[in-house]
Design a protein around this motif. Sequence first.
Motif, PDB file in Angstrom:
ATOM      1  N   PHE A  17      64.037  73.570  19.987  1.00  9.90           N
ATOM      2  CA  PHE A  17      62.918  73.279  21.005  1.00  9.90           C
ATOM      3  C   PHE A  17      61.819  74.688  21.331  1.00  9.90           C
ATOM      4  O   PHE A  17      61.001  74.628  21.543  1.00  9.90           O
ATOM      5  N   VAL A  18      62.915  75.857  21.340  1.00 11.58           N
ATOM      6  CA  VAL A  18      62.071  76.951  21.745  1.00 11.58           C
ATOM      7  C   VAL A  18      61.371  77.675  20.454  1.00 11.58           C
ATOM      8  O   VAL A  18      60.216  77.984  20.310  1.00 11.58           O
ATOM      9  N   ARG A  19      61.928  77.395  19.356  1.00 14.06           N
ATOM     10  CA  ARG A  19      61.114  77.815  17.909  1.00 14.06           C
ATOM     11  C   ARG A  19      60.020  76.886  18.006  1.00 14.06           C
ATOM     12  O   ARG A  19      59.107  77.593  17.235  1.00 14.06           O
ATOM     13  N   LEU A  20      59.889  75.656  18.029  1.00 15.52           N
ATOM     14  CA  LEU A  20      58.815  75.136  17.908  1.00 15.52           C
ATOM     15  C   LEU A  20      57.530  75.553  18.747  1.00 15.52           C
ATOM     16  O   LEU A  20      56.114  75.708  18.395  1.00 15.52           O
ATOM     17  N   ALA A  21      57.922  75.889  19.812  1.00 19.58           N
ATOM     18  CA  ALA A  21      57.098  76.618  20.886  1.00 19.58           C
ATOM     19  C   ALA A  21      56.472  77.978  20.322  1.00 19.58           C
ATOM     20  O   ALA A  21      55.276  78.124  20.359  1.00 19.58           O
ATOM     21  N   LEU A  22      57.423  78.665  19.861  1.00 13.39           N
ATOM     22  CA  LEU A  22      57.076  80.048  19.151  1.00 13.39           C
ATOM     23  C   LEU A  22      56.179  79.856  18.095  1.00 13.39           C
ATOM     24  O   LEU A  22      55.076  80.690  17.831  1.00 13.39           O
ATOM     25  N   GLU A  23      56.513  79.127  17.053  1.00  7.31           N
ATOM     26  CA  GLU A  23      55.634  78.736  15.868  1.00  7.31           C
ATOM     27  C   GLU A  23      54.419  78.160  16.154  1.00  7.31           C
ATOM     28  O   GLU A  23      53.459  78.532  15.737  1.00  7.31           O
ATOM     29  N   ALA A  24      54.556  77.253  16.898  1.00  5.35           N
ATOM     30  CA  ALA A  24      52.969  76.531  17.239  1.00  5.35           C
ATOM     31  C   ALA A  24      52.093  77.100  18.018  1.00  5.35           C
ATOM     32  O   ALA A  24      50.916  77.232  17.809  1.00  5.35           O
ATOM     33  N   TYR A  61      68.595  82.344  23.842  1.00  5.47           N
ATOM     34  CA  TYR A  61      67.995  83.100  24.939  1.00  5.47           C
ATOM     35  C   TYR A  61      67.092  83.999  24.174  1.00  5.47           C
ATOM     36  O   TYR A  61      67.065  84.447  23.005  1.00  5.47           O
ATOM     37  N   LEU A  62      66.209  84.461  25.154  1.00  7.17           N
ATOM     38  CA  LEU A  62      65.018  85.324  24.604  1.00  7.17           C
ATOM     39  C   LEU A  62      65.068  86.423  25.267  1.00  7.17           C
ATOM     40  O   LEU A  62      65.088  86.645  26.646  1.00  7.17           O
ATOM     41  N   ASN A  74      64.289  76.970  30.663  1.00  9.09           N
ATOM     42  CA  ASN A  74      63.400  78.169  31.303  1.00  9.09           C
ATOM     43  C   ASN A  74      62.911  79.187  30.414  1.00  9.09           C
ATOM     44  O   ASN A  74      61.778  79.663  30.881  1.00  9.09           O
ATOM     45  N   ILE A  75      63.259  79.157  29.343  1.00  8.74           N
ATOM     46  CA  ILE A  75      62.595  80.141  28.029  1.00  8.74           C
ATOM     47  C   ILE A  75      61.104  79.336  28.028  1.00  8.74           C
ATOM     48  O   ILE A  75      60.059  80.069  27.830  1.00  8.74           O
ATOM     49  N   LEU A  76      61.099  78.099  27.881  1.00  7.65           N
ATOM     50  CA  LEU A  76      59.757  77.504  27.759  1.00  7.65           C
ATOM     51  C   LEU A  76      58.832  77.325  28.795  1.00  7.65           C
ATOM     52  O   LEU A  76      57.638  77.581  28.555  1.00  7.65           O
ATOM     53  N   THR A 165      51.434  70.465  24.782  1.00 13.02           N
ATOM     54  CA  THR A 165      52.187  71.631  25.617  1.00 13.02           C
ATOM     55  C   THR A 165      53.315  71.678  24.833  1.00 13.02           C
ATOM     56  O   THR A 165      53.733  70.680  24.116  1.00 13.02           O
ATOM     57  N   TYR A 166      54.306  72.372  25.411  1.00 19.14           N
ATOM     58  CA  TYR A 166      55.690  72.571  24.828  1.00 19.14           C
ATOM     59  C   TYR A 166      56.505  71.434  25.050  1.00 19.14           C
ATOM     60  O   TYR A 166      57.354  71.169  24.199  1.00 19.14           O
ATOM     61  N   ALA A 167      56.278  70.465  26.027  1.00 23.57           N
ATOM     62  CA  ALA A 167      57.040  69.392  26.327  1.00 23.57           C
ATOM     63  C   ALA A 167      56.701  68.358  24.991  1.00 23.57           C
ATOM     64  O   ALA A 167      57.639  67.509  24.819  1.00 23.57           O
ATOM     65  N   ASP A 168      55.462  68.256  24.652  1.00 20.65           N
ATOM     66  CA  ASP A 168      55.080  67.507  23.423  1.00 20.65           C
ATOM     67  C   ASP A 168      55.800  67.888  22.309  1.00 20.65           C
ATOM     68  O   ASP A 168      56.339  66.983  21.739  1.00 20.65           O
ATOM     69  N   LEU A 169      55.980  69.336  21.996  1.00 21.11           N
ATOM     70  CA  LEU A 169      56.783  69.879  20.686  1.00 21.11           C
ATOM     71  C   LEU A 169      58.228  69.170  21.121  1.00 21.11           C
ATOM     72  O   LEU A 169      58.791  68.889  20.134  1.00 21.11           O
ATOM     73  N   SER A 170      58.804  69.220  22.228  1.00 18.28           N
ATOM     74  CA  SER A 170      60.246  68.933  22.521  1.00 18.28           C
ATOM     75  C   SER A 170      60.329  67.765  22.441  1.00 18.28           C
ATOM     76  O   SER A 170      61.431  66.987  21.925  1.00 18.28           O
ATOM     77  N   LEU A 171      59.574  66.774  22.837  1.00 16.29           N
ATOM     78  CA  LEU A 171      59.849  65.340  22.724  1.00 16.29           C
ATOM     79  C   LEU A 171      59.601  64.835  21.218  1.00 16.29           C
ATOM     80  O   LEU A 171      60.444  64.141  20.834  1.00 16.29           O
ATOM     81  N   TYR A 172      58.826  65.489  20.435  1.00 13.02           N
ATOM     82  CA  TYR A 172      59.124  65.461  19.043  1.00 13.02           C
ATOM     83  C   TYR A 172      60.244  65.669  18.387  1.00 13.02           C
ATOM     84  O   TYR A 172      60.693  64.709  17.658  1.00 13.02           O
ATOM     85  N   GLN A 173      60.762  66.706  18.811  1.00 12.10           N
ATOM     86  CA  GLN A 173      62.224  66.972  18.310  1.00 12.10           C
ATOM     87  C   GLN A 173      63.099  66.088  18.722  1.00 12.10           C
ATOM     88  O   GLN A 173      64.302  65.780  18.025  1.00 12.10           O
TER      89      GLN A 173
END
Length: 235
Positions: A17-24, A61-62, A74-76, A165-173
């Motif tokens: 979930f974090v990787r998708l945000a970092l990559e996108a 963790y980041l 929290n990271i997102l 948003t990052y929530a869209d990426l997370s819902l995808y995952q």
Amino acid sequence: MPYEFWYWTGIPGRGEFVRLALEAGGIAYKECARDPAIGDEGLVKHMQSGQRAQPPFAPPYLVADGITIAQTANILLFLGERHDLAPRDVAGRLWVNQLQLTIADMVAEAHDTHHPIDAARYYEEQKPEAAQRADVFRSARMPKFLDYFEHALADGAWLAGTRWTYADLSLYQLVKGLLFAFPKRMKTLAPGYPKVMALYQGVADLPELQNYFASPRHLPFGEGIFRHYPELDGE
């Protein structure tokens, strides 16, 4: 300097979930445990080193600007505000965080279908309980959560405004994990959630993610949160 990102090697897990945000988001980061000289053993040592005043309980963790930020949501939240992966207004940021926390709730319930008694014991040691838990998850919990996300998408293609948003990426995952773990059930449910499935496809097609999806850094499901046991699936 790129962010230091710490998560277990070999599984997508909650780290994805974090990787998708970092990559996108095109955000520079180093996946530290994937360094052959570090690995999972080095991750454990780093996490337990005691050198941080606010240590993480567990990965992911980041490490950013000398601050250690743990827990996926929290990271997102941090990345969303700093890198424009969430709305800029307070109400919008809280809404996206609320969605992320709800996604985390469903992720936990999906995990517990195959480990309902003890996360430290093998699935084979709790199969009767897993069958009961999976039946409830498929029949009641999956529709309940998907109903909520479908309603949240009533005003457009994305969860918060006209951009992902990052929530869209997370819902995808999350949807991707459900399709893997419960293909029969999702085949039955998916037609009833056209907006959720359109979002899933929309994220899958994002230009920002194509290089990542095609790279060996993008790990397949297997062990971890989302696992496919045919006996736990059903229409």
